[in-house]
Design an enzyme around this catalytic site. Structure first.
Site, PDB file in Angstrom:
ATOM      1  CB  CYS A   1      -0.971  -0.022   1.176  1.00  0.00           C
ATOM      2  SG  CYS A   1      -2.326   1.152   1.007  1.00  0.00           S
TER       3      CYS A   1
ATOM      4  CG  HIS B   1      -3.338  -3.549   3.435  1.00  0.00           C
ATOM      5  ND1 HIS B   1      -2.477  -2.868   4.265  1.00  0.00           N
ATOM      6  CD2 HIS B   1      -3.863  -2.630   2.596  1.00  0.00           C
ATOM      7  CE1 HIS B   1      -2.496  -1.571   3.943  1.00  0.00           C
ATOM      8  NE2 HIS B   1      -3.330  -1.410   2.939  1.00  0.00           N
TER       9      HIS B   1
ATOM     10  CD  GLU C   1      -0.818  -5.410   6.169  1.00  0.00           C
ATOM     11  OE1 GLU C   1      -0.588  -5.893   5.044  1.00  0.00           O
ATOM     12  OE2 GLU C   1      -1.291  -4.265   6.334  1.00  0.00           O
TER      13      GLU C   1
END
Lengths: 214, 732
Positions: free
Chosen positions: A89, A191, A193
């Protein structure tokens, strides 16, 4: 053998450093924070993650100020040596602003921030970043950004991930993530994560972190 | 107004103080106040800061319980959630600024509530919003709605706190007086909870964060404590401007300083700025504070001392620090690229003193500002008791399926995805249930526990029958939380009302608080924080009485949480709860009228226990509160969320359309594996019924109400449910 040390970068305004560090741990790496004013990566760094957020409050342009900090010189040297770098990002935006990846991230076609779970199609199975998944296989990973429309020449990069289905932000060629031609520097708007645990809905983001250790 | 005319008006009146209040100030002080002192009184005695109309009524709320670590009175309340941790939360309004400048008004509303959580030493882990605007056929309402949502996203996304839920309603009553309520939830080790009470004579008073400018001067009195009128554009300079990047740095800095044990007390600067923060800290600690205004870092030159004292510049905190820790505090602030400035000290006088150019310009006993407010008894003129709707006066639709689609397309019922997709729902990687369901579910970081949080309000019922409406506002919020499997443990409230001196507003305020209090007591969820916003009224009329309730629930095992989506073909669909559907005050009726049966908080509490037991034993695949749009809309929403159809059969009751679309009672639609039906049914009792009414499966959603059948393709329902809010925004 000790775990691979992964430097997790923190700029003022970086938000996702804790979840990125947890994801590194989850695949067996050792996360170490590195800060914007550091002139070198932590001793023994094997790979680098630039997590998402709003470094410097997105002032000037997303990623523009962070790309000019001392730590990014160290990241450039690391990448030039073939070391792996994953930008997520705002991290992707920083990599483009740094010249480590081609192109730019423009505002979404809707001109609004969008947060949504997305299906990402593996577009190039030849990089380490998709863990041996075949082309066309789908990863479910959320994205959330205001400036996520990648604009550039796909010929200057390897398109690793594309949005499956509708193009949510107007990026060229439905690009969600690219690597450099060498394959060691990867940037993506979604994302990974936040796709590490069944409890949170998906584990498909693990491959991108596992690639840091390979 | 010309300057000449201004000169004829006494200063206290231009500041919003009555002549009686001005006289009281002189009597208290034993002298004429200085101009800066008068400005401080005007803000601290404003409704916004003093709750002078509402405070006497709020004492009825239950505020204690085995889990309450810190009740109302501090920056936010705190409850014990095990593992030595507390969950800290509060909801607050930013209505008037948002009506004047929606983007900054809503953004700084988020900033303010976040600082309340930081002030307790807690790390924010969730945001929610409750929004009310005029209907979307009004260009002004579309503008306010769009810009407020953008403002919330701008601020919340950049500071990195996930937005996990809330509610949005549209009604012409909110056309001139929109409501923007924001809630923040944080987590803190219980032994690290900070108070705002100043302590230790000689300790330093430290201003942390942004520089002080002229923004937001008089926000509390000019904006928040008076009705809005046609000259609101002139009030725009009273709206503060937010900088979320600085707020994030401020948050990281305050939490780091708290962790390092550098702080004696911490307080955020909100309404009335330094004046409010300092007087709260002094009064609460029973000490005095001396401020040297020349040391306050200013953003602009030529500010008067009164302006420095009441500026509402954002992203500032006030701390008490032991002298020996000052160097460490300043050094840590510098590392976070922020100012921390010693602006004064704790004294033993009990007075708030301010020096300007070496001269004393303010000396007020802080209790005069905080505790000697002239409280007002609100008039309590009851409104007439409404009559129940005569069902025969409500036209019966020829096509129940068409009626179902129309109801699903009502922007009040339809999906608010357009709103919550503009918010980061996931940052921190702990969000387990995202916005769009009954409640947001967030794992408590570093644990296997989770909290469920929601905001809700039954404003129509509160208008018609305020006691029942207050009760229903609590129960609907708690039921939403219970549908995730969580046990509701505590609540916060934001009471949005019109001018309490007019009509029956004061009565509605008092009655609805009584209803809320009784419901909260019955379900065992004390109030630990809250906010009151009055004067939400324009020349065109008052808003509905809108007691927004935030409820926090706890899941001891995060992995047992339940969502709203149907999961598998052939799962049994259960109707769980109590009460009969009625058209009265329903979205199907489409207007605020009628007299629904009163809620039953004991039965609701039994329903929550049943749902929590089902979650713990993993009996249910889904659970969803039946609220606006009745059984039909709840069924449609569970089907849309799961991407799978469903068919149910229920009794027609008084009439098939009422059975499908009526509201009321405490009812939940759930699904489970057919083998688990008996186990769930065995938990019925205490006035709660469990009835198997159908099964999951197919491409249609079907309701048979006593032989009258509505059958609609799932994709048609999904299309109108998802599409109607964006279409309403784009149509014009």
């Amino acid at each position: 053998m000790s775990a691979t040390r992964v430097a997790v970068l923190r700029f003022p305004g970086t938000l996702d450093y804790e979840s990125a560090a947890r994801a590194v741990e989850g695949v067996g790496g050792e996360p170490v924070y590195a800060h914007h004013e550091d002139t070198a990566l932590p001793e023994g760094t094997g790979a680098v993650v630039i997590p998402g957020g709003f470094s410097y409050g997105d002032h000037l342009r997303p990623g523009a100020l962070a790309s000019r900090t001392p730590i990014m010189s160290a990241v450039r040297a690391h990448a030039a040596d073939g070391g792996k770098v994953l930008g997520i990002c705002n991290g992707f935006q920083i990599l483009c602003e740094s010249g480590l990846l081609p192109g730019v991230l423009r505002p979404n076609a809707s001109l609004s921030f969008i947060c949504r779970q997305a299906d990402l199609q593996v577009a190039d199975s030849g990089t380490p970043w998709t863990g041996g998944r075949d082309e066309g296989e789908v990863l479910s990973i959320p994205f959330k950004h205001h400036d996520g429309a990648w604009f550039g020449d796909p010929g200057e990069a390897r398109v690793v991930l594309r949005y499956a289905g509708e193009n949510p932000n107007g990026s060229i060629d439905k690009v969600a993530g690219i690597s450099n031609l060498g394959g060691n520097v990867m940037g993506l708007m979604p994302h990974p994560e936040e796709a590490q645990e069944p409890l949170l809905g998906s584990v498909d983001g693990r491959v991108l972190f596992a690639a840091l250790l390979s | 107004m010309s300057d000449a005319a201004k000169d004829d008006v006494p200063l206290h009146r231009t500041l919003g103080l009555t002549d009686a209040e001005a006289a009281r100030i002189v009597a208290l002080m034993g002298r004429e106040p200085t101009d800066p002192e008068l400005v401080m009184f005007s803000l601290m005695w404003s409704e916004h800061c003093s709750y002078k109309h509402s405070k006497p009524l709020l004492s009825g709320f239950p505020t204690t319980g085995p889990r309450v670590v810190m009740g109302p009175g501090e920056n936010a309340g705190a409850v014990d959630v095990g593992d030595g941790l507390a969950i800290v939360f509060k909801v607050e309004s930013h209505n008037h600024p948002s009506a004047v400048e929606p983007f900054q008004g809503a953004a700084t509303g988020v900033g303010g509530i976040v600082r309340d959580i930081i002030a307790v030493g807690a790390k924010p882990i969730a945001l929610l919003d409750s929004l009310r605007f005029g209907t979307l056929d009004s260009a002004r309402s579309r503008f306010l709605f769009r810009r407020a949502v953008e403002g919330i996203g701008h601020y919340g996304n950049c500071i990195g706190i996930p937005n996990v839920g809330g509610e949005v309603q549209f009604d012409e009553r909110y056309e001139d007086s929109c409501l923007v309520n924001a809630m923040c939830v944080g987590v803190v080790p219980q032994d690290r909870i900070l108070s705002c009470a100043a302590r230790g004579v000689g300790n330093r008073l430290v201003l942390i964060g942004n520089r002080t400018g002229r923004d937001g001067i008089g926000g509390a009195s000019v904006l928040a404590s008076a009705e809005l009128g046609d000259d609101d554009a002139d009030k725009r300079p009273s709206v503060q401007v937010g900088d979320p990047f600085t707020e994030r740095k401020l948050m990281d800095l305050c939490l780091a300083m708290s962790e390092a044990g550098l702080l004696v007390a911490l307080q955020d600067l909100g309404a009335a700025g330094l004046t409010s923060a300092a007087s709260e800290m002094a009064s609460r600690g029973g000490v005095g504070l001396s401020i040297d205004l020349d040391r306050v870092p200013l953003r602009e030159e030529g500010m008067a001392p009164g302006e420095v004292l009441v500026s509402e510049s954002q992203e500032r905190m006030l701390a008490i620090v032991e002298p020996a820790q000052m160097d460490a505090v300043v050094a840590m602030a510098r590392r976070h690229e922020l100012d921390a400035t010693d602006i004064g000290e704790v004294t033993d006088t009990g007075e708030l003193e301010a020096l300007w150019r070496g001269e004393e310009v303010v000396r007020i006993p802080s209790l005069y500002l905080t505790d000697d407010v002239p409280f007002c008894e609100v008039p309590r003129d009851p409104a007439p008791t409404p009559e129940a709707i005569d069902l025969s006066s409500v036209p019966e639709p020829d096509d129940l399926g068409r009626a179902w689609l129309d109801l699903t397309a009502d922007p009040n019922v339809a999906s608010k995805r357009w709103v919550f997709e503009q918010y980061d729902q996931l940052v921190g990687a702990n969000t387990m249930r995202r916005p769009g369901g009954d409640a947001g579910v967030v794992r408590i970081p570093g644990t296997d526990r989770a909290i469920a949080v929601t905001l809700d309000c039954a404003e129509w019922l509160t208008e018609l029958s305020p006691y029942d409406g207050g009760m229903a506002s609590v129960l609907e919020a708690a039921r939403n939380v219970a549908c995730t499997g969580a046990v509701p443990i505590a609540a916060t409230d934001c009471l949005n009302y019109a001018n309490p001196e007019k009509g029956s507003t004061g009565w509605r305020l008092a009655e609805s608080i009584r209803g809320m209090a009784d419901a909260l007591t019955a379900i065992g969820a004390p109030i630990v924080s809250g906010n009151v916003s009055l004067y939400n009224e324009s020349p065109r009329g008052p808003i509905y009485p809108t007691p927004v309730v935030g409820v926090v629930g706890l899941l001891d095992d995060a992995s047992t949480s339940i969502g709203t989506a149907f999961a598998r073909h052939d799962d049994a669909i259960l109707l769980i709860g109590y009460g009969e559907p009625r058209v009265d005050a329903s979205r199907y009726l489409g207007r605020c009228a009628g007299s629904p049966p009163p809620p039953d908080p004991d039965a609701d509490a039994a329903l929550y226990r049943l749902l929590a037991t089902c979650a713990r034993e993993r009996l249910l695949a889904s659970a969803h509160d039946i609220s606006e749009g009745g059984l039909a809309v709840a069924l449609a929403e569970s089907a849309i969320a799961g991407g799978i159809g469903a068919g149910v059969a229920v009794s027609a009751g008084r009439r098939a359309d009422e059975a499908m679309f009526g509201e009321g009672g405490g009812r939940v639609i759930a699904s489970c594996h057919p083998a688990q039906v008996a186990a769930v049914s065995a938990l019925a009792g205490d006035g709660v019924h469990v009835t198997q009414i159908g099964a999951v499966g197919g491409d249609d959603v079907v309701i048979d109400a006593g032989g009258s059948v509505a059958r609609v393709p799932l994709r048609d329902l999904a299309q109108v449910w998802e599409g109607s809010v964006p279409a309403a925004l784009e149509a014009q």
